[in-house]
Scaffold this motif. Structure first.
Motif, short mmCIF file in Angstrom:
data_model
loop_
_atom_site.label_atom_id
_atom_site.label_comp_id
_atom_site.label_asym_id
_atom_site.label_seq_id
_atom_site.Cartn_x
_atom_site.Cartn_y
_atom_site.Cartn_z
N VAL A 453 -9.43 -25.06 73.03
CA VAL A 453 -8.67 -24.72 71.83
C VAL A 453 -9.33 -23.50 71.21
N LYS A 454 -8.52 -22.52 70.82
CA LYS A 454 -9.05 -21.30 70.22
C LYS A 454 -9.18 -21.47 68.72
N VAL A 455 -10.35 -21.09 68.19
CA VAL A 455 -10.62 -21.27 66.77
C VAL A 455 -11.14 -19.98 66.16
N THR A 456 -11.04 -19.92 64.83
CA THR A 456 -11.61 -18.83 64.06
C THR A 456 -12.30 -19.43 62.84
N CYS A 457 -12.55 -18.61 61.83
CA CYS A 457 -13.23 -19.07 60.62
C CYS A 457 -12.21 -19.34 59.53
N GLY A 458 -12.29 -20.52 58.92
CA GLY A 458 -11.49 -20.84 57.74
C GLY A 458 -12.41 -21.04 56.55
N VAL A 459 -12.28 -20.19 55.53
CA VAL A 459 -13.15 -20.29 54.36
C VAL A 459 -12.58 -21.32 53.39
N THR A 460 -13.45 -22.21 52.92
CA THR A 460 -13.03 -23.33 52.08
C THR A 460 -13.36 -23.07 50.61
N PHE A 461 -14.65 -22.99 50.29
CA PHE A 461 -14.99 -22.64 48.91
C PHE A 461 -16.33 -21.92 48.88
N THR A 462 -16.52 -21.16 47.79
CA THR A 462 -17.71 -20.33 47.64
C THR A 462 -18.74 -21.07 46.80
N PHE A 463 -20.02 -20.72 46.99
CA PHE A 463 -21.12 -21.45 46.36
C PHE A 463 -21.63 -20.80 45.08
N GLY A 464 -21.36 -19.52 44.85
CA GLY A 464 -21.82 -18.87 43.63
C GLY A 464 -21.02 -19.35 42.43
N GLY A 465 -21.69 -19.52 41.28
CA GLY A 465 -20.96 -20.01 40.12
C GLY A 465 -21.70 -19.77 38.83
N LEU A 466 -21.42 -20.62 37.84
CA LEU A 466 -21.95 -20.46 36.50
C LEU A 466 -23.08 -21.45 36.24
N ALA A 467 -24.04 -21.02 35.45
CA ALA A 467 -25.13 -21.90 35.04
C ALA A 467 -24.64 -22.86 33.97
N VAL A 468 -25.04 -24.13 34.08
CA VAL A 468 -24.65 -25.12 33.08
C VAL A 468 -25.85 -25.95 32.66
N ASP A 469 -25.72 -26.53 31.48
CA ASP A 469 -26.64 -27.58 31.05
C ASP A 469 -26.27 -28.83 31.85
N PRO A 470 -27.16 -29.35 32.68
CA PRO A 470 -26.79 -30.48 33.53
C PRO A 470 -26.26 -31.69 32.76
N GLU A 471 -26.77 -31.94 31.57
CA GLU A 471 -26.38 -33.13 30.83
C GLU A 471 -24.93 -33.08 30.36
N THR A 472 -24.48 -31.92 29.94
CA THR A 472 -23.13 -31.81 29.36
C THR A 472 -22.19 -30.97 30.19
N ALA A 473 -22.70 -30.27 31.21
CA ALA A 473 -21.95 -29.26 31.97
C ALA A 473 -21.51 -28.12 31.08
N GLY A 474 -22.21 -27.92 29.96
CA GLY A 474 -21.94 -26.78 29.08
C GLY A 474 -22.38 -25.48 29.72
#
Length: 536
Positions: A453-474
């Motif tokens: 079976v021939k395959v290629t790359c499928g991008v799902t989601f990116t890892f870079g994001g925003l900093a949050v306060d872990p307790e509140t997700a603020g």
């Protein structure tokens, strides 16, 4: 969701809301449901996509949730596909907090933010049970996470739980729960700007674009950002992920363009954290659409049977150790490896010993173009018609691999091929060692018919994001290094959890854990806020 005639936006006469959620995937709905349960009376969820694209990337998942569980009996009360007779044939080891922590630490190279990771792990079990109470239909993942061996269903890889009908079913269940709680959902309503109070720095308004193209300002006590990463934006993929990423195929929604990430950084000076050059990408059907997933086929374009066989590039060479780990810990990085190959493509190859073990939803005739040869030579010729540039090298690679497998088996006759575990069947013996090992599940490819079976790359989601306060997700401000009052974040937009790779199924769990926290904190904040008049 019929737009009002005067402005195209289906809002009450007063557009003020307690909590405004931007983004309608799993994290967004978890946030909205949590906010409503926590006392917010007016919860509005908006999404840039039209209603027929509802669900964000979550819709395109297999619906797997990685969670701590204490054996089969811990999960049976929340699943609907196990009767008493079947339960007696299931082998399932507990997946402990230590197991989950070890997987995050190992798979993310020790870089995962420890506070975020600890919350994800320690609240994962409670989060899935909370979802079940809110109507999410869970099942044991027999088709993806268990092999039937000697009449026993052997679960493996710490990812035994999935939603009924995958991501499609998950979004259906979220929409049903949102309606029951009185949460208003608006599609075709992209957020355009955040407006902060110049005295307090708190979020006061969100400017949105209505379906008629006009802009409206919605005053709100709290805003939760859950609009996904930038995986559907070729410019940002090339900018952050690197060369060739602009031509990777998009696995999910075309509406995750990073617009809300950029909005948050521009208007709220949101602090950027995490692995901005990293992403989740999989082996994906080479014939799949380029710029968005197919909502009917959905996750079935994934081609994750490579541990049972080999992957060779178009020059006929292997380029990954297909058996380096259980599939759950490699599928999110092997798309990147395929993208780096000539022609950004590869061939997955099996013989008759392992083709019966391939998952039907991914490899059946109706779903994928199967290349079949009665001999390996015939298979090579047929692959050449589909882009294999060097059939002779293809044959040489497989023959050399077969010789290495047989040499190892001669030295280790008691080892048994066993797909639910790392079985140690390798290509590395004292007499012959391949430069690139296959470390587990190494069977010689000698029995026809052969399948490729021939395959290629499928991008799902990116890892870079925003900093949050872990307790509140603020969300934390880069300008002040303190939380922006009234601004929260969950899902793919939350940075710092995943680096280079991720333990399969932990993305949806993260959306639930931190969406739940964000919703609760946003509701509490909104109850203390005084609205400014809506400027219409």
């Amino acid at each position: 969701m019929t737009p009002q005639a005067d402005d195209g936006l289906d809002l009450p006469a007063s557009p003020d809301v307690d909590v405004l959620v931007i983004g309608g995937g799993n994290a967004g709905f978890c946030s909205a449901i949590s906010a409503a349960e926590s006392g917010a009376k007016r919860v509005l969820l908006i999404d840039a996509c039209p209603e027929n694209w509802a669900g964000g990337n979550s819709y395109f998942t297999a619906g797997a949730f990685r969670t701590v569980y204490h054996g089969l009996q811990d999960l049976l009360p929340i699943v609907n596909n196990v009767d008493e007779a079947t339960a007696k044939k299931i082998d399932m080891q507990p997946y402990t907090t230590a197991d989950f922590n070890a997987d995050i630490d190992r798979i993310c190279n020790g870089r995962s933010d420890p506070k975020l990771a600890n919350l994800l792990i320690n609240e994962s079990n409670d989060a899935v049970k909370w979802l079940a109470k809110n109507g999410v239909r869970f099942q044991l993942s027999f088709n993806r996470q268990a092999y039937e061996v000697d009449g026993r269903f052997k679960f493996w890889g710490g990812m035994s739980l999935k939603t009924q009908d995958g991501g499609k079913g998950l979004i259906q269940d979220h929409l049903r729960a949102a309606r029951a709680l009185g949460i208003k959902v608006l599609f075709s309503t992209p957020a355009k700007r955040l407006v902060l109070d110049h005295k307090t720095g708190a979020v006061r308004f969100v400017v949105v674009q209505a379906s008629n193209g006009l802009e409206r300002e919605i005053s709100t006590g709290s805003v939760i950002l859950a609009a996904g990463g930038f995986e559907a934006n070729p410019r940002m993929r090339a900018q952050y992920l690197g060369p060739n990423w602009d031509i990777a195929k998009v696995r999910g929604t075309p509406y995750n363009t990073g617009a809300v990430l950029e909005l948050a950084m521009r208007d709220a000076h949101a602090k950027q954290v995490g692995n901005w050059s990293g992403c989740h990408s999989v082996a994906w059907d080479a014939n799949a659409p380029a710029h968005a997933g197919d909502r009917q086929i959905s996750n079935e374009f994934t081609k994750s049977g490579y541990p049972l066989g080999l992957m060779l590039n178009t020059h006929g060479e292997r380029f990954v150790d297909e058996g380096v780990d259980l599939r759950n810990y490699t599928y999110a990085i092997f798309g990147k490896a395929i993208l780096a190959q000539p022609d950004n493509a590869a061939f997955q190859v099996w013989d008759a010993q392992t083709t019966p073990w391939l998952r039907d939803e991914e490899y059946r005739d109706e779903r994928v173009e199967r290349i079949v040869g009665q001999t390996i030579e015939e298979l090579a010729r047929k692959c050449a018609e589909k882009g294999l540039r060097n059939p002779d090298k293809f044959l040489e690679t497989i023959r050399t691999y077969n010789n290495a497998v047989e040499a190892f088996r001669a030295e280790n006759p008691d080892l048994k091929w066993d797909p639910p575990i790392r079985d140690g069947l390798s290509t590395q013996s004292s007499k012959q060692r391949l430069p690139l090992a296959k470390s587990n599940w190494a069977l010689s490819l000698t029995q026809g018919p052969f399948l490729a079976v021939k395959v290629t790359c499928g991008v799902t989601f990116t890892f870079g994001g925003l900093a949050v306060d872990p307790e509140t997700a603020g969300v934390i401000s880069a300008a002040t290094n303190t939380v922006v009052p009234g601004l929260y974040c969950a899902g793919e937009m939350l940075g710092g959890l995943f680096y280079d790779n991720y333990p399969g199924g932990s993305g949806l769990t993260s959306g639930a854990v931190f969406g739940r926290r964000a919703g609760k904190a946003a509701a509490e904040r909104a109850s203390q806020s005084t609205f400014l008049p809506a400027r219409l």
